[in-house]
Design an enzyme around this catalytic site. Structure first.
Site, PDB file in Angstrom:
ATOM      1  N   SER A 240      -4.653  15.154   3.238  1.00 33.64           N
ATOM      2  CA  SER A 240      -6.019  15.536   2.905  1.00 33.64           C
ATOM      3  C   SER A 240      -6.246  17.010   3.257  1.00 33.64           C
ATOM      4  CB  SER A 240      -6.986  14.599   3.629  1.00 33.64           C
ATOM      5  OG  SER A 240      -8.272  14.708   3.120  1.00 33.64           O
ATOM      6  N   ASP A 459      -6.887   8.976  -6.618  1.00 26.52           N
ATOM      7  CA  ASP A 459      -7.412   9.469  -5.340  1.00 26.52           C
ATOM      8  C   ASP A 459      -8.880   9.851  -5.501  1.00 26.52           C
ATOM      9  OD1 ASP A 459      -8.014  11.021  -3.010  1.00 26.52           O
ATOM     10  OD2 ASP A 459      -5.885  11.442  -2.744  1.00 26.52           O
ATOM     11  N   HIS A 489      -6.385   7.246  -1.165  1.00 27.29           N
ATOM     12  CA  HIS A 489      -6.428   8.635  -0.727  1.00 27.29           C
ATOM     13  C   HIS A 489      -5.220   8.859   0.167  1.00 27.29           C
ATOM     14  CE1 HIS A 489      -7.684  12.520   0.501  1.00 27.29           C
ATOM     15  NE2 HIS A 489      -8.024  12.164   1.730  1.00 27.29           N
TER      16      HIS A 489
END
Length: 519
Positions: A240, A459, A489
């Site tokens: 991320s 995602d 994700h």
């Protein structure tokens, strides 16, 4: 990156309300503060791609048992985990301004005779604690731990590394209850006043570190960590926001790039507004995938959610506690399970209950996302997230600009998430006390070793398109794109094909073909 991603706590949240290990949260398990004076303090670095000056090896000590927020079944450190602190310059551009300590945790390689080096992790946020998250998720990295020391750290401004703190839990609770998609001038004033008060609180409580918590400084800290660990090259696994941090490191220090993996990739080409719009696209796509999986028309499903939110906006739902479910909390409760298709059944249960008038399940999901424990205390991770994002981005958007330029367009993309993220533009860095560093980060890394970029097609928080842009921006021969087909994700640990490919790269140096697809 303004991403409201809690990758560092996501595993616990999605097991619903399993606790997040907070190793070091209270300082009890850190090496004694007096020990730090015994170490040579790094003198900073020259800002070029040469070796940084100074930097003694950290003093590693056994970590105490972790504190758990919600009765977590996280791995207990015991003898396996060691904790330490590394002293770094507060301002890498002017080391004379003082120092701060960066908290570290590690588990040494299980096969020392085949050891490659250290593997540094960042689990995202920004604002996630690597010291807390690595023991929590270490079971996923058993294969990697055979040949790597697994190393987590709290980036500057986070948890044990001079945490940014901006307000208390009572003020946080009140802020979550106000309308974040204001419908009247009075609601708008309240929303903007609360946002400004947050920034002022950061300046008052954390003014010393606030100008220095940006991503470039964190990347320079990572290079001092690399040196202190005795590694010639940095081996890194970032998720991320951690993909942006890793890419900025590669830009600053291309010759020191070892084996880097970026998973759940931030779009490096997106500015402040573009980042928010990407998330509107990503969460709406995930919502539509959710309804399609249920055999429901995505357009009707979207309208169903809009009707629910409008109802809750008019009259908050009752819950099993004395806390009502507001529109803001309902939306956050919907967002959390969209991070992973494994949690879609929980979304179904929570939506059905809310439509029957019971907001308890959606409130529980919102509390998990907001890092609220069962005693009403909130983690300051949000504070660090916002401080880092606003230190990075130059984006400053007024309420007038939201109404005239962004609200209608965001709402067209998603009537569920668009209004919330459009107004977030005005609230996120409103009157922020520190100037932002860039419109978007430079991640070009000519001459760096190949970097594996992992994008997942469904995602929600960091849409797949950003992975291709990241691979391109790193440069020809550097960015290697691996596509994972799925609705999560981040792909590592959820896709067998992706996990095997990443492990082969990190353990054997086997670089997959650019464009490889894992179904």
């Amino acid at each position: 990156m303004r991403t409201r991603v809690r990758m560092a706590a996501l595993a616990a949240a999605l097991t619903l309300l399993g606790g997040v290990s907070a190793c070091g949260a209270d300082g009890d398990d850190r090496p004694d503060r007096a020990d730090r004076a015994e170490r040579q303090k790094p003198r900073g670095q020259d800002g070029q791609d040469g070796e940084p000056d100074g930097g003694a090896e950290p003093v590693w000590k056994r970590c105490a048992a972790p504190v758990t927020a919600h009765g977590s079944a996280a791995e207990r450190p015991g003898d396996r985990w060691q904790c330490a602190d590394l002293t770094v310059p507060l301002d890498h551009g002017d080391p004379s301004r003082g120092t701060i300590d960066i908290a570290l945790i590690r588990a040494k390689a299980k096969e020392p005779g085949r050891r490659i080096g250290s593997l540094l992790f960042n689990f995202g946020g920004p604002g996630g604690s690597g010291v807390a998250s690595l023991p929590l998720s270490a079971g996923q990295y058993t294969a990697l731990n055979s040949r790597y020391d697994l190393v987590g750290f709290d980036p500057r401004g986070v948890a044990e590394s001079s945490a940014v703190v901006c307000r208390d839990s009572a003020a946080t609770e009140a802020a979550h209850r106000i309308d974040h998609t204001p419908d009247t001038p009075e609601e708008e004033k309240t929303y903007l006043r609360t946002s400004r008060a947050f920034g002022a609180g950061c300046a008052e409580r954390s003014g010393r570190v606030l100008p220095h918590v940006g991503t470039e400084n964190a990347a320079r800290d990572m290079d001092l960590i690399r040196r202190a660990l005795g590694d010639e090259k940095l081996h890194y696994l970032g998720f991320s926001y951690g993909t942006e941090l890793g890419a900025v490191y590669a830009h600053l220090f291309p010759s020191r790039v070892g084996r880097l993996v970026l998973d759940g990739v931030v779009d490096p080409s997106a500015d402040f507004v573009g980042s928010a719009r990407n998330q509107v696209i990503g969460f709406q796509r995930a919502l539509e995938n959710y309804f399609t999986d249920r055999g429901e028309d995505p357009r009707e499903g979207t309208r169903r959610i809009v009707r629910l939110l409008e109802r809750v906006d008019r009259t908050p739902l009752t819950t099993a506690s004395d806390r009502p479910l507001t529109e803001n909390l309902a939306l956050i409760g919907i967002i959390l399970p969209l991070y992973s298709e494994a949690s879609w059944p929980r979304l179904t249960e929570a939506l059905e209950a809310a439509e029957d008038g019971d907001g308890t399940a959606l409130l529980a999901l919102a509390d998990a996302y907001n890092n609220r424990d069962d005693k009403g205390a909130y983690s300051p991770q949000d504070h660090a997230q916002r401080a880092i994002s606003c230190a990075d981005s130059k984006g400053r958007v007024t309420a007038d600009e939201v109404r005239s330029r962004h609200l209608a367009g965001f709402t067209r993309v998603s009537p569920v998430f668009g209004p919330y993220l459009a107004w977030d533009l005005a609230g996120w860095c409103a009157d922020w006390p520190v100037a932002g560093a860039w419109e978007s980060p430079d991640v070009s890394a000519p001459g760096a070793a190949p970097i594996l970029v992992v994008g997942t097609t469904g995602d929600s928080a960091t849409p797949y398109e950003g992975a291709r842009r990241m691979a391109d921006a790193l440069g020809e021969g550097v960015g290697v794109l691996l596509t994972n087909k799925g609705d999560t994700h981040g792909a590592y640990g959820t896709s067998q094909c992706t996990t095997r490919t990443v492990d082969k790269y990190l353990l054997e140096g086997e670089i997959p073909e650019d464009g490889k697809v894992c179904d």
